[in-house]
Design a protein around this motif. Structure first.
Motif, PDB file in Angstrom:
ATOM      1  N   UNK A   1       0.968  -0.863  -0.270  1.00  0.00           N
ATOM      2  CA  UNK A   1      -0.039  -0.436   0.490  1.00  0.00           C
ATOM      3  C   UNK A   1       0.954   1.498   0.381  1.00  0.00           C
ATOM      4  N   UNK A   2       0.868   1.668  -1.147  1.00  0.00           N
ATOM      5  CA  UNK A   2       1.525   3.217  -1.303  1.00  0.00           C
ATOM      6  C   UNK A   2       0.588   4.000  -1.224  1.00  0.00           C
ATOM      7  N   UNK A   3       0.565   5.157   0.436  1.00  0.00           N
ATOM      8  CA  UNK A   3      -0.651   6.210   0.549  1.00  0.00           C
ATOM      9  C   UNK A   3       0.203   7.587   0.664  1.00  0.00           C
ATOM     10  N   UNK A   4      -0.317   8.650  -0.138  1.00  0.00           N
ATOM     11  CA  UNK A   4       0.190   9.663  -0.525  1.00  0.00           C
ATOM     12  C   UNK A   4      -0.190  10.351   0.711  1.00  0.00           C
ATOM     13  N   UNK A   5       0.019  11.591   0.780  1.00  0.00           N
ATOM     14  CA  UNK A   5      -0.970  12.034   1.461  1.00  0.00           C
ATOM     15  C   UNK A   5       0.151  12.958   0.740  1.00  0.00           C
ATOM     16  N   UNK A   6      -1.062  14.680   0.278  1.00  0.00           N
ATOM     17  CA  UNK A   6      -0.182  15.834  -0.361  1.00  0.00           C
ATOM     18  C   UNK A   6      -2.153  16.777  -0.027  1.00  0.00           C
TER      19      UNK A   6
END
Length: 310
Positions: free
Chosen positions: A125-130
């Protein structure tokens, strides 16, 4: 001509999507120099230039754009085929990339991610927050999570939290001194605590009543980028703040803040997980959605107020 490998074409697709060797290399887990060397080798094999390189960015040549358009459906079909094999094994596998605001990512980590990782250990799981909104398809994400009003209309959206309401609030002492606004336009004569969005823009306060919608660039000497700080500033009498109701609930109940213009502040859709219906939906994403639907977020027990980046 030596035919390029599938790995080289996939690497080119990632670089073309990210428009950055650094970001593409990070996603692929290789060094930037190794990726750059691979792209030069690919260009030499094909005998054409695919990428324009500068010290700051990467862009596609006309030939590169044509190649990307040709290989994208093939790579997508290959992903779908491999994903179907994973389904036959009975368990999702591979990677799942989700783009979310920082607050939304925090909620997912608290209520969904632990169970998901425990249930599906073969998924990365690659969870990118921006803060900024991105085109999830163009940037190579399987899904995004944002407030409903920010979800593109051509996406399939799954509601995962209750509605959210923004309120204008002020300290009683401030209202005694300066009076209470009766309509949104009255805010032009008040001291307002403005908000800086993650994109760098100042937020225009949004009101609606009887089908009439108003967005106001309010005046004010103080600008903040955090809802909790805005609540504290308003409670200190520094002006009127416009924040999620949940953020100010304790101070509203304690009488430290007063909600104003409530008739102009309807609720809006809460958090949505969204994805493109035009692309194959990987089993890892379907499993994530299924788990979301059974979580306390879906049951409406979680407030999405922290997830707002408008």
């Amino acid at each position: 001509m030596t035919k390029p490998t599938l790995a080289d074409l996939e690497a080119f697709s990632v670089v073309a999507s990210e428009r950055s060797f650094r970001r593409a290399a990070d996603l692929m887990g290789i060094s930037r120099s190794a990726l750059s060397h691979r792209m030069r080798k690919l260009e030499e094999q094909l005998g054409v230039r695919l990428l324009h390189r500068t010290t700051r960015s990467v862009s596609l040549t006309d030939t590169g754009s044509k190649l990307l358009a040709r290989i994208t459906p093939t790579l997508s079909e290959l992903d779908a085929t491999l994903d179907s094999l994973a389904e036959e094994r009975g368990e999702p596998s591979g990677s799942l990339r989700i783009n979310a605001s920082k607050g939304a990512a925090r909620l997912l980590l608290a209520h969904v991610v632990p169970s998901y990782l425990a249930r599906y250990p073969d998924v990365e799981l690659d969870l990118v927050s921006e803060g900024r909104l991105v085109d999830i398809v163009e940037q190579g994400f399987d899904a995004g999570v944002r407030l409903g009003e920010a979800v593109p209309q051509d996406m399939i959206a799954v509601s995962i939290s209750k509605e959210i309401r923004f309120l204008a609030v002020a300290a009683p002492a401030y209202l005694r001194r300066f009076g209470e606004p009766r309509v949104p336009d009255d805010l032009h004569r008040h001291r307002c605590i403005r908000q800086r969005l993650p994109s760098g823009k100042r937020y225009h306060w949004e009101f609606a009543r009887h089908g009439q919608e108003i967005a106001i660039d309010v005046p004010g000497a103080l600008t903040l980028d955090d809802s909790d700080l805005m609540v504290e500033a308003a409670a200190a009498g520094l002006g009127i703040a416009f924040i999620p109701e949940e953020t100010a609930r304790d101070r509203l109940e304690a009488g430290q803040l007063v909600a104003i213009l409530k008739a102009w502040s309807p609720p809006y859709p809460g958090l949505m997980l969204y994805y493109s219906g035009r692309r194959h939906v990987p089993s890892a994403l379907r499993a994530f959605i299924e788990l979301l639907r059974g979580s306390d977020m879906q049951a409406g027990l979680v407030s999405p107020y922290e997830a707002s980046d408008r």
